[in-house]
Design an enzyme around this catalytic site. Structure first.
Site, short mmCIF file in Angstrom:
data_model
loop_
_atom_site.label_atom_id
_atom_site.label_comp_id
_atom_site.label_asym_id
_atom_site.label_seq_id
_atom_site.Cartn_x
_atom_site.Cartn_y
_atom_site.Cartn_z
N ASP A 229 0.85 -1.17 0.00
CA ASP A 229 0.00 0.00 0.00
C ASP A 229 0.90 1.24 0.00
O ASP A 229 2.09 1.16 0.34
CB ASP A 229 -0.89 -0.04 1.25
CG ASP A 229 -1.82 1.16 1.35
OD1 ASP A 229 -2.27 1.66 0.32
OD2 ASP A 229 -2.08 1.58 2.50
N GLU B 261 -0.30 5.04 0.95
CA GLU B 261 -0.58 6.02 2.02
C GLU B 261 -0.68 5.32 3.37
O GLU B 261 -1.34 4.30 3.52
CB GLU B 261 -1.87 6.77 1.71
CG GLU B 261 -1.77 7.63 0.46
CD GLU B 261 -3.07 8.33 0.15
OE1 GLU B 261 -3.51 9.17 0.94
OE2 GLU B 261 -3.68 8.01 -0.89
#
Length: 199
Positions: free
Chosen positions: A7, A9
């Site tokens: 991922d 953020e």
């Protein structure tokens, strides 16, 4: 053959929408995928708030230019990429990601697209595919790769569950408690060591 899927953020860079919310003083925009599992609902909520306040893509991009990777993120990513193929799978948008990818050494990222009017108003968005992170992991597996996945939010759980190994990284207490089967780390060194065990 292994590909690690990360991922963006909350894992490698700060949450863009939180940074923007703080910049413009609109706390409602601090809501993220850590709080709202339904991404479509979340984006419609965000777009409505932007419209209400007359804010568009330029204002968000001005904030993004000032965002730096989380401390240690680039070093972690460089070391991970030196020992296995790595892809960033994000529900962010190409219009947001470009300057951040430069600061991270131009890793590969798969993300989505905003729909933006000539005036710069954000009018909608296009997802690359449905359940993009899980769909991508399954596609990689279908062409002969094993995947390792790590993220912090509800929208990462599908790819984490479907992978050979999956880890939570700097996630919320709620998610960690609800998914105790996934090791949860807060330091890059811990995550790197955990991934390396599967390489």
């Amino acid at each position: 053959m292994i590909i690690t899927c990360l991922d963006l953020e909350g894992v490698l860079v700060p949450e863009i929408w939180i940074a923007f919310a703080d910049t413009v003083g609109i706390p409602e925009l601090r809501r993220t995928t850590r709080d709202e599992p339904d991404y479509d609902k979340l984006m419609k909520y965000r777009i409505a708030i932007l419209k209400e306040h007359g804010l568009g893509l330029r204002e968000i991009q001005d904030t993004i230019k000032k965002i730096e990777p989380l401390p240690g993120a680039k070093k972690f990513l460089d070391e991970l990429r030196s020992c296995c193929q790595t892809i960033i799978l994000s529900d962010t948008f190409s219009q947001f990601a470009a300057p951040l990818m430069e600061k991270l050494g131009l890793p590969t990222i798969f993300c989505n697209e905003l729909e933006v009017s000539v005036s710069g108003e954000i009018t909608g968005y296009r997802m690359r595919c449905e359940n993009s992170k899980l769909t991508t992991v399954k596609a990689l597996q279908s062409i002969g790769y094993d995947t390792i996945a790590s993220g912090d939010s509800f929208n990462d759980l599908g790819m984490i569950q479907a992978s050979k190994a999956g880890f939570l990284f700097r996630s919320t207490e709620k998610i960690i408690k609800e998914y105790p089967q996934f090791p949860a780390f807060t330091e890059y060194s811990e995550l790197l060591d955990a991934i390396k065990k599967y390489l």
